[in-house]
Write a protein that holds these residues in place. Structure first.
Motif, PDB file in Angstrom:
ATOM      1  N   GLY A 232      20.934  49.461  39.783  1.00 29.08           N
ATOM      2  CA  GLY A 232      20.425  49.843  38.464  1.00 29.08           C
ATOM      3  C   GLY A 232      19.321  50.875  38.528  1.00 29.08           C
ATOM      4  O   GLY A 232      18.740  51.224  37.510  1.00 29.08           O
ATOM      5  N   SER A 233      19.025  51.421  39.751  1.00 31.31           N
ATOM      6  CA  SER A 233      17.927  52.387  39.824  1.00 31.31           C
ATOM      7  C   SER A 233      18.385  53.795  39.454  1.00 31.31           C
ATOM      8  O   SER A 233      17.570  54.711  39.385  1.00 31.31           O
ATOM      9  N   GLY A 234      19.685  53.982  39.211  1.00 33.81           N
ATOM     10  CA  GLY A 234      20.150  55.291  38.736  1.00 33.81           C
ATOM     11  C   GLY A 234      20.842  56.117  39.801  1.00 33.81           C
ATOM     12  O   GLY A 234      21.096  57.307  39.602  1.00 33.81           O
ATOM     13  N   LYS A 235      21.177  55.517  40.937  1.00 31.28           N
ATOM     14  CA  LYS A 235      21.805  56.275  42.026  1.00 31.28           C
ATOM     15  C   LYS A 235      23.189  56.785  41.614  1.00 31.28           C
ATOM     16  O   LYS A 235      23.485  57.971  41.755  1.00 31.28           O
ATOM     17  N   SER A 236      24.013  55.862  41.100  1.00 32.45           N
ATOM     18  CA  SER A 236      25.378  56.272  40.758  1.00 32.45           C
ATOM     19  C   SER A 236      25.388  57.275  39.622  1.00 32.45           C
ATOM     20  O   SER A 236      26.165  58.232  39.643  1.00 32.45           O
ATOM     21  N   VAL A 237      24.525  57.069  38.626  1.00 26.29           N
ATOM     22  CA  VAL A 237      24.511  58.001  37.496  1.00 26.29           C
ATOM     23  C   VAL A 237      24.082  59.388  37.984  1.00 26.29           C
ATOM     24  O   VAL A 237      24.628  60.405  37.556  1.00 26.29           O
TER      25      VAL A 237
END
Ligand code: ADP
Length: 621
Positions: free
Chosen positions: A342-347
């Motif tokens: 949920g830290s934004g890596k995939s986005v």
């Protein structure tokens, strides 16, 4: 409920259907108390009166009976019969479907062959045969219409239950010792209920029509009782001389069926869980861009992410998934992006190739430059040239990214053919070479395998081979080893490492595992709540992490052969990205935080290549 209504009314036609149906229902409910004339009182002296004559708002029929009164009572009857047959068909059909689908094997075979036999008859003939056998009458018409619709529900629901019955949560319920009835009632039925509601909402209209059809033929409601079908049937004899008597029930049938069908379509869309989160539309092929502020200037890196902002707009809520990320890779270099879930890596990774689903995703700022070209501002055609060719992507789950019905050789060939014109036999050779490149033994025969014939590790290698198909310059790998066991993971990492050395590939590697980063990456960027909190050479960060978050992440990694050490989990949870705290997002979980950490933006500072976003770093960088 309000969310459901909002989604329903967003579809304007469904809204119109709901309003019309609501009005008809209100009229039907109020029929017993409205000051209507007796629907059965005949007056042969006042036959075929037109609208608004002699106190008859909708005129009279061939026996001088009041049309308005007959219409409203008839509508009430038709709706009741239609709804009752729909409920009966749904209940019986779904029960049959659930039993057949859940027990499978011989039970399924027996039940479904019986259902097939019923389906083999044209349904209107079957309904006529049932009414002929039972005798005319409204109740028998109801039974006939329900019976011919049972197979429709049984088939639909069985198909869904077959897949549900093999799912892990059903196995878990069996393991927990639940009996069949309990599993069916608590595990299966709640999952198929929305489908039953959707199927019903789209079939009620057609059942009302079928009942009206039987009444029209004189097999449903019997005189003097009227439903819409029998009113139409009785008016047929005077269709040419007095068409108005046919128009009245005809228009009502039209309004009911149209409004139910429009409403049914709307209910189906609004209940579809895949459409709930976004708007009622499919994701676009590229992420929408709505950039504010200046666009950063080009650099000489191979791939550079510059001040990237990506948000999800869900109604009035804004999720700031990526809030200003800067990254860069050069040829032959591997950059790791690490952080909790949920830290934004995939986005971040998906934004590079503009694969974030839109709606609800929007890129609101920054640039992604591949050899200076700005991929965020590029047109779909320009982007299509780069995606999968020069910039490739390895997904996390190889089973869901490979097409289950094509041989892997054909899928590899297709990946090449999309971008380059290559003769057919050459394509096969290239596919075999690619499989050899990713160290798949016996590539010549494996090329004809289907995905299900390969193990998880093999499929991930095929995923990597597909990414390599067009000799890309950059590969973005989104947790490609998470689903694999450690030995296969080690092999895949070694393979990626060899490939980047052999072919000079730049790799952006996303993971939540510092062990993996240590093995593969030259540099690492630590992400938290959509921002980079520390970046630098891997060894330097592993030896001396400067950000308290990075330090605690590293402290969670067990080390073999280094004596006993307590693995301290980080207390608390990452913040919700639609409600980020002011200042440093990690402050609420940090034991070094002071009041100043919660005020204003904390910048990323340090001497390149290291930088840290912290007012009280553990180390000076
Ligand atoms: P990671 O890859 O680090 O596990 P992600 O990049 O998938 O995390 O997600 C980053 C944040 O974006 C998460 O907080 C997640 O809740 C949010 N997010 C992802 N997809 C959506 C979406 N469709 N709508 C709203 N928020 C989303």
């Amino acid at each position: 409920m309000t969310r459901f209504l909002k989604l329903l009314f967003r579809n304007r036609l469904a809204g119109i259907g709901a309003v019309v149906m609501g009005l008809i229902l209100a009229l039907v409910i109020l029929t017993p108390v409205l000051p209507l004339q007796d629907p059965y009182a005949t007056d042969l002296g006042a036959r075929f009166k037109g609208a608004l004559q002699d106190g008859h708002i909708l005129g009279t029929d061939h026996l001088g009976r009041d049309q308005l009164s007959r219409l409203l009572w008839g509508t009430q009857l038709s709706l009741l019969v239609g709804l009752a047959s729909a409920f009966a068909a749904a209940l019986i059909g779904s029960t049959i479907g659930v039993i057949a689908g859940y027990f499978g094997g011989r039970t399924d075979n027996l039940i479904m062959r019986a259902v097939d036999m019923v389906m083999a008859f044209p349904y209107i003939l079957l309904a006529l045969a049932i009414v002929a056998a039972l005798g005319p009458g409204l109740l028998n018409a109801l039974i006939a219409v329900a019976a011919v619709n049972v197979p429709f529900f049984a088939r639909n629901i069985r198909g869904i239950v077959v897949t549900l019955a093999g799912r892990e949560f059903v196995d878990a319920a069996r393991l927990a010792g639940m009996g069949h009835t309990r599993i069916i009632l608590t595990e299966i039925v709640p999952n198929v209920l929305p489908v039953i509601v959707i199927a019903m909402s789209t079939t009620i209209g057609w059942m009302i029509l079928e009942t009206a059809g039987l009444s029209f033929l004189g097999l449903g409601s019997q005189p003097p009782q009227a439903d819409l079908g029998s009113m139409l049937g009785e008016a047929r004899a005077a269709l040419i001389t007095h068409p108005f008597t046919s128009v009245v029930p005809g228009v009502m049938i039209f309004l009911i069926v149209m409004s139910i069908n429009l409403l049914g379509d709307g209910v189906r869309d609004a209940l579809d869980p895949r459409l709930k989160s976004g708007a009622l539309s499919r994701p676009l092929p590229v992420t929408t861009v709505g950039r504010e502020g200046p666009i950063p200037a080009a650099t000489d890196d191979l791939l550079a992410v510059q001040d990237l902002h990506t948000q999800f707009h869900a109604g009035s809520r804004i999720f700031r998934a990526v809030g200003g990320v800067d990254l860069a890779v050069r040829p032959g270099e591997c950059l790791g992006i690490i952080g909790e879930s949920g830290s934004g890596k995939s986005v971040t990774a998906l934004s590079i190739t503009r694969l974030v689903a839109s709606p609800p995703g929007v890129i609101t700022g920054g640039a992604v430059r591949f050899r200076e070209a700005d991929m965020i501002g590029a047109s779909y055609e320009e982007l299509r040239q780069i995606r999968g060719d020069k910039v490739a992507y390895i997904f996390q789950d190889p089973l869901s990214t490979l097409h289950p019905l094509y041989r892997i050789g054909d899928q590899l060939a297709e990946a090449i053919r999309v971008h380059h014109k290559v003769p057919k036999d050459e394509l096969r050779k290239r596919a075999i070479t690619l499989l050899k490149d990713v160290r798949i033994p016996n590539a010549e025969s494996r090329v004809d395998n289907y995905p299900h014939e390969m193990s998880g590790g093999m499929r991930q290698r095929v995923g990597i081979a597909m990414a390599l198909a067009n000799e890309p310059d950059v590969i973005i790998a989104d947790e490609p080893t998470t689903a694999l066991d450690v030995t296969v993971q080690a092999q895949i990492l070694a393979l990626l490492n060899d490939l980047r050395r052999e072919k000079g590939l730049a790799i952006v590697f996303i993971t939540h595992d510092f062990g993996v980063v240590a093995q593969l990456c030259d540099r690492v960027a630590v992400m938290y709540a959509g921002r980079i909190v520390e970046t630098g050479p891997t060894q330097a960060i592993l030896d001396a992490p400067a950000h308290p978050y990075a330090k605690r992440l590293i402290a969670c990694v067990p080390e073999l052969g280094h004596g006993r050490r307590e693995l301290a989990a980080i207390p608390g949870l990452p913040p919700a990205v639609d409600d980020l705290p002011p200042g440093c997002a990690f402050a609420p979980r940090c034991d070094k935080a002071s009041a100043s950490c919660c005020e204003g933006d904390v910048p990323l500072i340090g001497t390149p290549p290291r930088a840290v976003r912290c007012l009280y770093p553990e180390e000076n960088v």
